[in-house]
Design an enzyme around this catalytic site. Sequence first.
Site, short mmCIF file in Angstrom:
data_model
loop_
_atom_site.label_atom_id
_atom_site.label_comp_id
_atom_site.label_asym_id
_atom_site.label_seq_id
_atom_site.Cartn_x
_atom_site.Cartn_y
_atom_site.Cartn_z
N GLY A 105 0.75 -1.33 0.07
CA GLY A 105 0.26 -0.72 0.51
C GLY A 105 0.92 0.67 -0.09
O GLY A 105 -0.06 2.53 -0.50
N LYS A 106 2.07 0.90 0.66
CA LYS A 106 3.07 2.51 0.33
C LYS A 106 2.38 3.33 1.32
O LYS A 106 2.29 5.10 0.45
CB LYS A 106 3.16 2.73 -0.66
CG LYS A 106 4.48 1.69 -1.25
CD LYS A 106 4.93 1.51 -2.96
CE LYS A 106 5.76 0.97 -3.80
NZ LYS A 106 4.61 -0.36 -3.55
N ARG A 107 1.88 3.17 2.77
CA ARG A 107 0.93 4.18 3.34
C ARG A 107 2.28 5.45 4.04
O ARG A 107 3.15 5.06 4.03
CB ARG A 107 0.36 3.62 3.62
CG ARG A 107 -0.69 2.85 3.85
CD ARG A 107 -1.89 3.56 2.66
NE ARG A 107 -3.47 3.16 2.44
CZ ARG A 107 -3.32 2.62 1.12
NH1 ARG A 107 -2.88 2.29 -0.03
NH2 ARG A 107 -4.57 1.51 0.62
#
Length: 325
Positions: A105-107
Amino acid sequence: MAFDRLIENIVKTQNPSVVGLDPKLDYVPEYIKEKKFKKYGKTLKGAAKAIWEFNKTIIDEIHDICPAIKPQAAYYEMYGYEGVKTLYKTIQYAKEKGMFVMTDGKRNDIGATMEAYATAHLGLTDVGGELVEAFGADALTVNGYLGSDGINPLLDQCRKYDKGIFVLVKTSNKSSGELQDLMIGNKTVYATMGSMCELWGKDVTGKYGYSGVGAVVGATYPEQLAEMRKALHPVSTGCRAFLRLFRPVIGKRNGIQEKTGVFSTKFSENVETALRTLAAGGAYVSPAALFGCTCPQPSFSSRTRSRMMSTHFSMPIRPESRVMW
């Protein structure tokens, strides 16, 4: 910690491959799409239902030979709430089958917003006093370039619920050097981020000596990958970082190009993943090509399955194994 389970799955399957489930409707066999479109129409729901059937069949066929999956959240989000529901179902089903799940998700945020991301993907949501799991992945990819304010909320969830994170360190894209290769004193930005990963992970270390904070290093840059492999060493901090190894280096000799210093000789430190395709012993196979589109029921190609199993090595893999390529 969470990565203990990943290591144990790698040992169990004798395979470090991670299957990237990054679904586009174009990847799904026509007969599956036709069936779902007939029932639900050419709608977001129809698309999501087709992707779910496709994902479920892949998981059924690989769960005993691959330790983990990595669904990329964006590929589900583009199909709206129906796609997000399919992401949830995919995560839950893979876990039921005993697979380790990394949500890609590379949040990236801070404070209360990052707490919300962390709770959604790794923790439990408070609903009127009842704690409910929203997505339930074992690990999440995150962007650490907002500093500790963006990482500490995640670490709280990792400690509470036995989860892990993979932090972007040196990314594989062409323009990554515009920022990440700049110098801070006598260190590059990406090397500084690697050091921060070790610091963040020092108190979330599992029984095999690996921390719950992994490093995402794109192997499109083998020299930097080798540098990070050497630098992120467990001796001084008591933790190690997993390096998630990207598609461009998976290709030759047993699925791995011979790049001196790129891959750790400790086998369980390497987590290989194919992005948007399935890595099968070094051969990239479009997910649609895994299935005979004229077949009445999905059937995983025995050739593809044998390729996936060819990522197994002749030497047994153990948490402490040192495998020379």
